[in-house]
Design a protein around this motif. Structure first.
Motif, PDB file in Angstrom:
ATOM      1  N   LYS A  23       0.826  -1.212   0.000  1.00  0.00           N
ATOM      2  CA  LYS A  23       0.000   0.000   0.000  1.00  0.00           C
ATOM      3  C   LYS A  23       0.860   1.262   0.000  1.00  0.00           C
ATOM      4  CE  LYS A  23      -4.026  -2.105   2.256  1.00  0.00           C
ATOM      5  NZ  LYS A  23      -4.924  -2.084   1.097  1.00  0.00           N
ATOM      6  N   SER A  24       2.008   1.205   0.673  1.00  0.00           N
ATOM      7  CA  SER A  24       2.895   2.372   0.670  1.00  0.00           C
ATOM      8  C   SER A  24       3.472   2.618  -0.726  1.00  0.00           C
ATOM      9  CB  SER A  24       4.033   2.187   1.689  1.00  0.00           C
ATOM     10  OG  SER A  24       5.014   1.276   1.223  1.00  0.00           O
ATOM     11  N   LEU A  27       0.782   4.335  -2.579  1.00  0.00           N
ATOM     12  CA  LEU A  27       0.702   5.733  -2.131  1.00  0.00           C
ATOM     13  C   LEU A  27       1.778   6.600  -2.778  1.00  0.00           C
ATOM     14  CD1 LEU A  27      -0.188   5.523   1.664  1.00  0.00           C
ATOM     15  CD2 LEU A  27      -1.299   6.986  -0.042  1.00  0.00           C
ATOM     16  N   THR A  31       0.660   9.485  -5.239  1.00  0.00           N
ATOM     17  CA  THR A  31       1.001  10.855  -4.851  1.00  0.00           C
ATOM     18  C   THR A  31       1.770  11.563  -5.958  1.00  0.00           C
ATOM     19  OG1 THR A  31       1.078  10.223  -2.515  1.00  0.00           O
ATOM     20  CG2 THR A  31       2.203  12.256  -3.125  1.00  0.00           C
ATOM     21  N   ALA A  54       5.703  10.568   0.901  1.00  0.00           N
ATOM     22  CA  ALA A  54       5.279   9.272   0.374  1.00  0.00           C
ATOM     23  C   ALA A  54       6.475   8.348   0.178  1.00  0.00           C
ATOM     24  CB  ALA A  54       4.525   9.462  -0.942  1.00  0.00           C
ATOM     25  N   LEU A  86       3.810   8.998   6.610  1.00  0.00           N
ATOM     26  CA  LEU A  86       2.489   8.798   6.006  1.00  0.00           C
ATOM     27  C   LEU A  86       1.420   9.633   6.718  1.00  0.00           C
ATOM     28  CD1 LEU A  86       2.577   4.971   5.196  1.00  0.00           C
ATOM     29  CD2 LEU A  86       3.055   6.916   3.703  1.00  0.00           C
ATOM     30  N   ARG A  90      -0.942  12.241   4.882  1.00  0.00           N
ATOM     31  CA  ARG A  90      -2.387  12.269   5.130  1.00  0.00           C
ATOM     32  C   ARG A  90      -2.878  13.688   5.367  1.00  0.00           C
ATOM     33  NH1 ARG A  90      -3.907   8.932  10.256  1.00  0.00           N
ATOM     34  NH2 ARG A  90      -3.056  10.770  11.270  1.00  0.00           N
ATOM     35  N   CYS A 119      -9.991   0.163  -0.854  1.00  0.00           N
ATOM     36  CA  CYS A 119      -8.649   0.403  -0.305  1.00  0.00           C
ATOM     37  C   CYS A 119      -8.199  -0.729   0.617  1.00  0.00           C
ATOM     38  CB  CYS A 119      -8.610   1.729   0.446  1.00  0.00           C
ATOM     39  SG  CYS A 119      -8.738   3.177  -0.628  1.00  0.00           S
ATOM     40  N   GLY A 144      -6.192   8.691  -1.554  1.00  0.00           N
ATOM     41  CA  GLY A 144      -4.901   8.840  -0.881  1.00  0.00           C
ATOM     42  C   GLY A 144      -5.060   8.971   0.620  1.00  0.00           C
ATOM     43  N   CYS A 148      -3.745   6.202   3.437  1.00  0.00           N
ATOM     44  CA  CYS A 148      -2.886   6.608   4.560  1.00  0.00           C
ATOM     45  C   CYS A 148      -3.441   6.080   5.878  1.00  0.00           C
ATOM     46  CB  CYS A 148      -2.746   8.125   4.619  1.00  0.00           C
ATOM     47  SG  CYS A 148      -1.683   8.834   3.350  1.00  0.00           S
TER      48      CYS A 148
END
Length: 212
Positions: A23-24, A27, A31, A54, A86, A90, A119, A144, A148
């Motif tokens: 997931k990171s 992101l 981003t 990010a 993160l 956010r 998500c 996004g 987060c």
């Protein structure tokens, strides 16, 4: 034979397989595209801050997990850095929506449940990438923001488990001490077993008149 009973290096789950890493990664890519599409290319420090936050989230997960084999303390420290990065990201997504008077999708929003389910279920970049150039600014920022939140919760759970393990097992110094102590104890037990076995064999030989 002396069996190995103590492990010095910890077995750490590969970071590529961790959902919070996946997931990171989403992101970071999301981003980057978001900033290209919806923020000015020059004159706005927010772009660099968001992309860097990010990237920091993703990279500290990688570095922390790699370090975790030898140092639980470093693992914990770097995952906390990832969380902080993160959380900063956010806030940037939140500020983007608020500054432009765009709605933040909370539980009362008609699309919130579907977005949250998406998500939670999807972890890999290929699940999101087809939408990067289709989502509106409102949609992309809320995705996004939600990613987060979800990733932070996963990291928080992982950190709790790591902290418990650190308290009960200690760091590498403690594990090395336990390994050395355990090996010495095993050596002593093996020596005593051999002595008893030798004593028993001598008694048998004497009983059969083979030994004096």
């Amino acid at each position: 034979m002396i069996e190995k009973k103590y492990q010095v290096l910890k077995r750490v789950r590969p970071w590529r397989g961790a959902y919070y890493y996946q997931k990171s990664e989403v992101l970071y890519q999301l981003t980057y595209v978001f900033c290209q599409r919806f923020l000015p290319a020059h004159g706005d420090r927010t772009v660099d801050q968001m992309v860097q936050a990010a990237r920091s989230g993703k990279q500290n997960i990688v570095e922390g997990t790699e370090a975790g084999e030898t140092s639980t303390e470093t693992h914990i420290k770097l995952l906390n850095v990832a969380r902080a990065s993160l959380q900063e990201l956010r806030e940037d997504f939140k500020d983007f929506l608020l500054a432009r008077q765009l709605p933040i999708w909370t539980a009362s929003h008609a699309r919130y449940d579907k977005m949250l389910a998406f998500c939670r279920k999807n972890n890999r970049l290929e699940d999101y990438q087809p939408f990067f150039n289709k989502w509106t600014a409102e949609e992309m920022a809320n995705i996004g923001l939600t990613l987060c939140h979800v990733t932070d919760k996963m990291l928080s759970t992982t950190l709790e488990n790591l902290e418990k393990a650190f308290v009960t097992e200690g760091g590498i110094k403690e594990r090395m001490h336990a390994a050395r102590t355990g090996y010495r104890q095993a050596e002593m037990e093996e020596l005593q077993r051999l002595r008893e076995e030798n004593k028993h064999l001598r008694a048998l030989l004497k009983e059969h008149g083979i030994a004096p």
